[in-house]
Design an enzyme around this catalytic site. Structure first.
Site, mmCIF file in Angstrom:
data_model
loop_
_atom_site.group_PDB
_atom_site.id
_atom_site.type_symbol
_atom_site.label_atom_id
_atom_site.label_comp_id
_atom_site.label_asym_id
_atom_site.label_seq_id
_atom_site.Cartn_x
_atom_site.Cartn_y
_atom_site.Cartn_z
ATOM 1 N N LYS A 151 0.821 -1.097 -0.133
ATOM 2 C CA LYS A 151 -0.014 0.090 0.014
ATOM 3 C C LYS A 151 0.880 1.357 -0.102
ATOM 4 O O LYS A 151 1.779 1.059 0.700
ATOM 5 C CB LYS A 151 -1.008 -0.012 1.188
ATOM 6 C CG LYS A 151 -1.796 -1.242 1.483
ATOM 7 C CD LYS A 151 -3.193 -1.162 0.478
ATOM 8 C CE LYS A 151 -3.746 -2.585 0.414
ATOM 9 N NZ LYS A 151 -4.816 -2.523 -0.404
ATOM 10 N N HIS A 269 -8.421 -12.656 -7.803
ATOM 11 C CA HIS A 269 -9.140 -11.774 -6.912
ATOM 12 C C HIS A 269 -10.407 -11.481 -7.390
ATOM 13 O O HIS A 269 -10.662 -11.573 -8.488
ATOM 14 C CB HIS A 269 -8.218 -10.141 -6.998
ATOM 15 C CG HIS A 269 -8.505 -9.376 -6.042
ATOM 16 N ND1 HIS A 269 -9.700 -8.338 -6.084
ATOM 17 C CD2 HIS A 269 -7.752 -8.723 -4.978
ATOM 18 C CE1 HIS A 269 -9.583 -7.569 -5.010
ATOM 19 N NE2 HIS A 269 -8.699 -7.558 -4.411
HETATM 20 O O1 LIG Z 1 -6.638 -6.763 -2.405
HETATM 21 C C1 LIG Z 1 -6.940 -6.942 -1.206
HETATM 22 O O2 LIG Z 1 -7.279 -7.977 -0.714
HETATM 23 C C2 LIG Z 1 -6.804 -5.805 -0.490
HETATM 24 O O3 LIG Z 1 -5.940 -4.819 -0.922
HETATM 25 C C3 LIG Z 1 -6.138 -5.965 0.916
HETATM 26 O O4 LIG Z 1 -6.041 -4.759 1.461
HETATM 27 P P1 LIG Z 1 -6.263 -4.296 3.179
HETATM 28 O O5 LIG Z 1 -5.767 -5.386 3.795
HETATM 29 O O6 LIG Z 1 -5.348 -2.918 3.253
HETATM 30 O O7 LIG Z 1 -7.675 -4.196 3.252
HETATM 31 MG MG LIG Z 2 -6.924 -4.813 -2.861
#
Ligand SMILES: O=C(O)[C@H](O)COP(=O)(O)O
Ligand SMILES: [Mg+2]
Length: 415
Positions: A151, A269
């Site tokens: 991030k 995803h």
């Molecule tokens: O792609 C994902 O699953 C998320 O980016 C996880 O991000 P987070 O843990 O900051 O919510």
């Molecule tokens: Mg994500």
């Protein structure tokens, strides 16, 4: 010649054959319809009927679906195998989740569940590896595997991204994962990110003596995805990551085929799934999207955090159970818990979903007050403790990074 009407698609005494695809829908009929009218129309429009009476000769009704049960706002529809083309998920979904989603005969309709028969299910490949990745790639024993997503989601340079990977891997995590909207942008080009991240992976493996891997996002149009899959294989990756809903099931099927040639696993995803499944009485359930992902060949799939994270979840534990069950010999799928997780939530998460999962956190690693490396140590310590049935507060006495994470986030569910 006898006509075919929507009433001909309703038979409440009908017993579905083993070869038929049996779907359950939640249906709220339009105000001027009763449930039987709506059920007949759902079976008709999703197989081979329409609004008008049809005159047709021959064995046309062999391809007709039958609405065979109505119970408490739900209908069951049986679809004959001959209605479907082998191994064509787009075609299957155009039947069972197609026009019926928008027809005026229903106020709301949700495809809740499918019972996939052997003749249809086995025309799809299913996962190449499934949950065996935990053992075969990582030798993880009884613990969940772990992953992190750098991030900010987008905007990091390639060097920054690869450096975060190194810190996370050496902190104890198994996988680095690209975020869903990071593909091949100028600030972090795909080819450079792939090679630099894998170079850092090699360094982390040498230093830790543990296997590490990278979920690089290959999502694009199909031609570019296949080129990227080839590049991952050429550079010694084990996985690709695909945004399966946004790129579409036909593209996933091609990626699965190409990954088979290279022996690569697919991390799926589910970005955009909520456009289909968030409104509880309409659309396509996450359960069905998970079934489709499995048939098309995803090895790992985001299935939510059992209500502990930042995103709405539909029955994470129940969906995970389905992903483990036998499906006519197709491999199972490793569920990935992700979206707003941090170390303090891990014991409750594992209590709800078990250890045969991947535990993934972005903000819950990189938001650690002492940075990514400390955040990774905290997450790994929490997962190890919870998987071994140990108290994480006691573990925090041994691992100061975990103590800091617990002090910062406690056991709160973020929004
Ligand atoms: O792609 C994902 O699953 C998320 O980016 C996880 O991000 P987070 O843990 O900051 O919510
Ligand atoms: Mg994500």
């Amino acid at each position: 010649m006898p006509g075919i009407n929507y009433e001909d698609f309703l038979d409440l005494d009908y017993e579905p054959r083993d070869s038929e695809l049996v779907c359950t829908f939640a249906v709220d009929p339009a105000s001027d319809m009763d449930m039987t009218d709506a059920a007949g129309r759902v079976a008709s429009e999703s197989s081979n009927g329409t609004w008008a009476e049809l005159q047709a000769e021959g064995s046309i009704t062999d391809l007709s679906a039958t609405a065979c049960a109505i119970d408490d706002g739900r209908i069951t529809v049986a679809y004959p195998d001959a209605l479907f083309e082998d191994g064509n998920m787009a075609q299957v979904l155009s039947c069972i989740a197609g026009n019926i989603m928008g027809m005026k005969a229903v106020e709301r309709i949700r495809l809740l569940d499918c019972d996939w028969p052997e003749p249809l299910a086995t025309t799809f490949p299913g996962p190449q590896f499934g949950t065996s990745v935990r053992e075969e790639i990582f030798d993880a024993g009884d613990r969940p595997i772990t992953a992190t997503v750098p991030k900010p989601k987008v905007g990091l340079s390639t060097d920054q991204h690869a450096q975060i990977g190194y810190e996370a891997w050496t902190g104890g995590l198994d996988l680095l994962k690209d975020d869903e909207n990071l593909t091949d942008q100028d600030f972090n080009p795909f080819a450079d990110r792939l090679t630099e991240s894998l170079a850092q992976r090699d360094r982390a493996e040498d230093e830790t003596g543990e296997k590490k891997s990278y979920l690089v996002n290959v999502t694009a149009d199909t031609r570019r995805m296949l080129e990227r899959v080839d590049m991952v294989a050429e550079h010694g990756g084990e996985y690709v990551m695909v945004d399966v809903v946004t790129c579409g099931w036909s593209a996933v099927q091609r990626v699965r085929e190409r990954c088979d040639e290279h022996g690569l696993a697919i991390h799926a995803h589910r970005a955009m799934h909520a456009a289909f499944d968030r409104i509880p009485d309409h659309g396509v359930s996450m359960r069905v999207l998970a079934q489709v992902s499995r048939l098309c060949g995803a090895d790992q799939l985001h299935t939510g955090t059992a209500d502990l994270g930042k995103l709405e979840n539909e029955d994470t534990a129940g969906i995970n159970e389905w992903l483990y069950t036998d499906l006519h010999g197709l491999n199972d799928v490793l569920p990935v818990a992700s979206g707003g997780l941090h170390p303090g939530l891990v014991p409750e998460l594992i209590d709800r979903v078990g250890t045969n999962v991947c535990v993934q956190a972005g903000g819950g690693v990189h938001g650690h007050p002492d940075g990514t490396h400390a955040g990774a140590k905290a997450l790994r310590a929490a997962v190890d403790a919870a998987a071994a049935g140990e108290d994480i507060e006691a573990k925090a006495d041994e691992v100061p990074e975990l103590a800091t994470a617990i002090e910062k986030w406690g056991t709160e569910t973020p929004r």
